[in-house]
Design a protein around this motif. Structure first.
Motif, PDB file in Angstrom:
ATOM      1  N   LEU A  64     -12.583 107.559  -6.134  1.00  0.00           N
ATOM      2  CA  LEU A  64     -13.586 108.215  -6.968  1.00  0.00           C
ATOM      3  C   LEU A  64     -13.865 107.385  -8.217  1.00  0.00           C
ATOM      4  CD1 LEU A  64     -15.387 110.643  -7.558  1.00  0.00           C
ATOM      5  CD2 LEU A  64     -13.405 111.749  -8.637  1.00  0.00           C
ATOM      6  N   VAL A  65     -12.801 106.906  -8.860  1.00  0.00           N
ATOM      7  CA  VAL A  65     -12.961 106.082 -10.070  1.00  0.00           C
ATOM      8  C   VAL A  65     -13.669 104.769  -9.730  1.00  0.00           C
ATOM      9  CG1 VAL A  65     -11.711 104.777 -11.841  1.00  0.00           C
ATOM     10  CG2 VAL A  65     -10.972 107.096 -11.241  1.00  0.00           C
ATOM     11  N   ALA A  66     -13.272 104.153  -8.618  1.00  0.00           N
ATOM     12  CA  ALA A  66     -13.901 102.887  -8.212  1.00  0.00           C
ATOM     13  C   ALA A  66     -15.389 103.072  -7.974  1.00  0.00           C
ATOM     14  CB  ALA A  66     -13.219 102.336  -6.965  1.00  0.00           C
TER      15      ALA A  66
ATOM     16  N   GLU B 185      -0.005  97.430 -11.445  1.00  0.00           N
ATOM     17  CA  GLU B 185       1.241  98.069 -11.886  1.00  0.00           C
ATOM     18  C   GLU B 185       0.958  99.354 -12.660  1.00  0.00           C
ATOM     19  OE1 GLU B 185       5.202  96.996 -14.585  1.00  0.00           O
ATOM     20  OE2 GLU B 185       3.728  95.440 -14.079  1.00  0.00           O
ATOM     21  N   TYR B 186      -0.073  99.328 -13.488  1.00  0.00           N
ATOM     22  CA  TYR B 186      -0.414 100.514 -14.275  1.00  0.00           C
ATOM     23  C   TYR B 186      -0.891 101.648 -13.370  1.00  0.00           C
ATOM     24  CZ  TYR B 186      -2.996 103.623 -17.389  1.00  0.00           C
ATOM     25  OH  TYR B 186      -3.464 104.730 -18.053  1.00  0.00           O
ATOM     26  N   ILE B 187      -1.774 101.334 -12.422  1.00  0.00           N
ATOM     27  CA  ILE B 187      -2.315 102.360 -11.522  1.00  0.00           C
ATOM     28  C   ILE B 187      -1.204 102.991 -10.688  1.00  0.00           C
ATOM     29  CG2 ILE B 187      -3.813 102.761  -9.537  1.00  0.00           C
ATOM     30  CD1 ILE B 187      -5.342 102.426 -12.128  1.00  0.00           C
ATOM     31  N   THR B 188      -0.335 102.151 -10.143  1.00  0.00           N
ATOM     32  CA  THR B 188       0.767 102.696  -9.340  1.00  0.00           C
ATOM     33  C   THR B 188       1.771 103.434 -10.219  1.00  0.00           C
ATOM     34  OG1 THR B 188       1.886 100.534  -9.496  1.00  0.00           O
ATOM     35  CG2 THR B 188       0.547 100.963  -7.535  1.00  0.00           C
ATOM     36  N   GLY B 189       1.891 103.020 -11.487  1.00  0.00           N
ATOM     37  CA  GLY B 189       2.836 103.659 -12.407  1.00  0.00           C
ATOM     38  C   GLY B 189       2.431 105.063 -12.803  1.00  0.00           C
TER      39      GLY B 189
ATOM     40  N   ILE C 121     -17.157 103.374 -11.329  1.00  0.00           N
ATOM     41  CA  ILE C 121     -17.248 102.064 -11.994  1.00  0.00           C
ATOM     42  C   ILE C 121     -18.347 101.226 -11.358  1.00  0.00           C
ATOM     43  CG2 ILE C 121     -16.031  99.869 -12.357  1.00  0.00           C
ATOM     44  CD1 ILE C 121     -13.443 101.504 -12.614  1.00  0.00           C
ATOM     45  N   LEU C 122     -18.375 101.181 -10.031  1.00  0.00           N
ATOM     46  CA  LEU C 122     -19.362 100.361  -9.334  1.00  0.00           C
ATOM     47  C   LEU C 122     -20.777 100.891  -9.537  1.00  0.00           C
ATOM     48  CD1 LEU C 122     -17.368  99.724  -6.043  1.00  0.00           C
ATOM     49  CD2 LEU C 122     -17.926  98.024  -7.786  1.00  0.00           C
ATOM     50  N   LEU C 123     -20.931 102.203  -9.567  1.00  0.00           N
ATOM     51  CA  LEU C 123     -22.253 102.780  -9.795  1.00  0.00           C
ATOM     52  C   LEU C 123     -22.769 102.438 -11.189  1.00  0.00           C
ATOM     53  CD1 LEU C 123     -21.840 106.290  -8.120  1.00  0.00           C
ATOM     54  CD2 LEU C 123     -23.283 104.414  -7.315  1.00  0.00           C
ATOM     55  N   VAL C 124     -21.888 102.465 -12.179  1.00  0.00           N
ATOM     56  CA  VAL C 124     -22.291 102.104 -13.544  1.00  0.00           C
ATOM     57  C   VAL C 124     -22.602 100.614 -13.635  1.00  0.00           C
ATOM     58  CG1 VAL C 124     -21.512 101.953 -15.949  1.00  0.00           C
ATOM     59  CG2 VAL C 124     -21.041 104.008 -14.626  1.00  0.00           C
TER      60      VAL C 124
END
Length: 422
Positions: free
Chosen positions: A318-320, A304-308, A323-326
């Motif tokens: 890009l964010v995903a 809900e936050y991401i779509t909001g 996150i996965l690389l870290v």
């Protein structure tokens, strides 16, 4: 606040050396006890349900098949066969090693297992041909990661079981990205070998030797063709293919090549059971975390936050990836998949991203994680086999990070690479 405390506690448990399954299970069980109306029996039910999965039954069989092929010294046959013609070019043995990595990727589904088998069979040969030790260790470590993308991939089996995606389609989606990554790595190895003068070349390709070795190696070469072909045509399900692969590998090693004794098979079976148990334990711990996230509304809240905030699909990807690389610096691939899948896939679906494409992106990140210090497992495997300090293996791998990140970006933003065969 409660979730932040839970995350901090889990990180603290991992920092003091607790197994990831213990950390996940303890934290998730504690949170379940704090949820009103949820009996403690849910812990056992959720954990059992997570591994009581037909697609997940392919994991032990593919592990067994891969371990048999590795124990049976099949790598030596493939190296001799491919090397007959490839070693006529600069860096031929290094290119042969990379081609062998592609072959093992198509039978093992394991990054660490592929690196261990190929490293044991090639490091001394690379040393005799005067390849730098860290370059030799690096090409095996990097090439071994292809086992996570090219089917049969244990990563795709886990994602399919956790998220509910068809494993056969995930396998097919991994073919073209895996071949693209292999082509990039072969190009990088060829360029570095030519630039720095690595390796000893023969005067010409030995096609006669190739023809002589092909009948002996042919049965092994046929295995990935049968596995991938059976899945692509739909003739067998991934779970059925896994059982076929294990039986085929046993026949090759016991009867055709006679490279493994009956006692050796028992040792391989025991090791495969232990590996499967560790993977299933992490899956059970991750399932408890997923249950807590869903029950406490965390997953829905994040979606809900991401779509909001009107985040676009390309921004989320890009964010995903970041996150996965870290996370890949601190968690192994299985833990990454079981922890992030319940949270990231609903967001990706809400933003209109094809979930099969996103699964390929996740596996591409797991590939890089196996090469990322301080936890990167392939680095430690090759450190032991090549008898080099881990930081020397990392230095050898550094030039290949650009290749892997380029591949990750292409896979992320060109969905057709993953979806063209579906």
């Amino acid at each position: 606040m409660l979730m932040l405390f839970a995350v901090a506690l889990m990180l603290a448990l991992l920092a003091i050396g607790s197994h990831v399954t213990v950390a996940l299970g303890l934290v998730a069980t504690g949170l379940i006890l704090m949820i009103d109306g949820v009996p403690l029996t849910v812990v056992a039910q959720t954990a059992f349900k997570s591994v009581n999965s037909y697609p997940l039954m392919a994991v032990p069989m593919f592990i067994l098949a891969g371990n048999l092929m590795m124990r049976g010294n099949i790598a030596g046959l493939i190296i001799d066969l491919v090397g007959s013609v490839v070693r006529a070019v600069q860096g031929g043995l290094a290119l042969t090693v990379m081609v062998t990595c592609v072959f093992f990727a198509a039978i093992s589904g394991s990054s660490v297992g592929s690196a261990a088998a190929i490293g044991a069979a090639t490091i001394e040969g690379l040393k005799r041909e005067e390849y730098p030790a860290r370059f030799s260790a690096a090409i095996v470590a990097v090439g071994g990661t292809l086992g996570l993308m090219i089917p049969p991939s244990l990563g795709f089996i886990l994602i399919g079981s956790i998220v509910g995606l068809p494993v056969d389609k995930l396998f097919i989606a991994g073919v073209m990205p895996g071949l693209m990554e292999a082509a990039f790595l072969l190009g990088a190895v060829a360029w570095m070998s030519r630039r720095y003068g690595y390796g000893i070349t023969t005067t010409r390709a030995d096609w006669g030797g190739f023809a002589k070795r092909l009948p002996k190696a042919g049965a092994a070469v046929l295995m990935p063709v049968l596995v991938i072909g059976s899945i692509y045509t739909g003739y067998l399900t991934p779970t059925e293919v896994s059982a076929f692969a294990a039986i085929y590998a046993a026949i090759l090693c016991l009867l055709v090549y006679r490279s493994v004794t009956v006692g050796g098979v028992w040792t391989v079976v025991r090791d495969s059971v232990l590996q499967t148990t560790m993977i299933f334990a992490v899956v059970m711990g991750g399932s408890l975390v997923g249950f807590v996230l869903a029950r406490m509304g965390v997953s829905a809240g994040v979606v809900e936050y991401i779509t909001g905030i009107n985040m676009s699909a390309w921004q989320f990807l890009l964010v995903a990836n970041l996150i996965l690389l870290v996370l890949g610096m601190f968690l192994d691939g299985v833990a990454m998949i079981v922890l992030t899948s319940p949270l990231l896939f609903p967001i990706a679906t809400a933003l209109g991203i094809n979930p099969i494409h996103f699964a390929v992106i996740m596996v591409a990140n797991v590939e890089i994680a196996t090469l990322t210090p301080p936890i990167g497992l392939n680095l430690f495997v090759m450190s032991g086999i090549a008898k080099l300090p881990v930081h020397e293996v990392v230095r050898g791998v550094l030039p290949f990070y650009a290749v892997r990140l380029t591949g990750l970006m292409l896979i992320t933003y060109i969905p057709a690479i993953s979806l063209m065969l579906l």
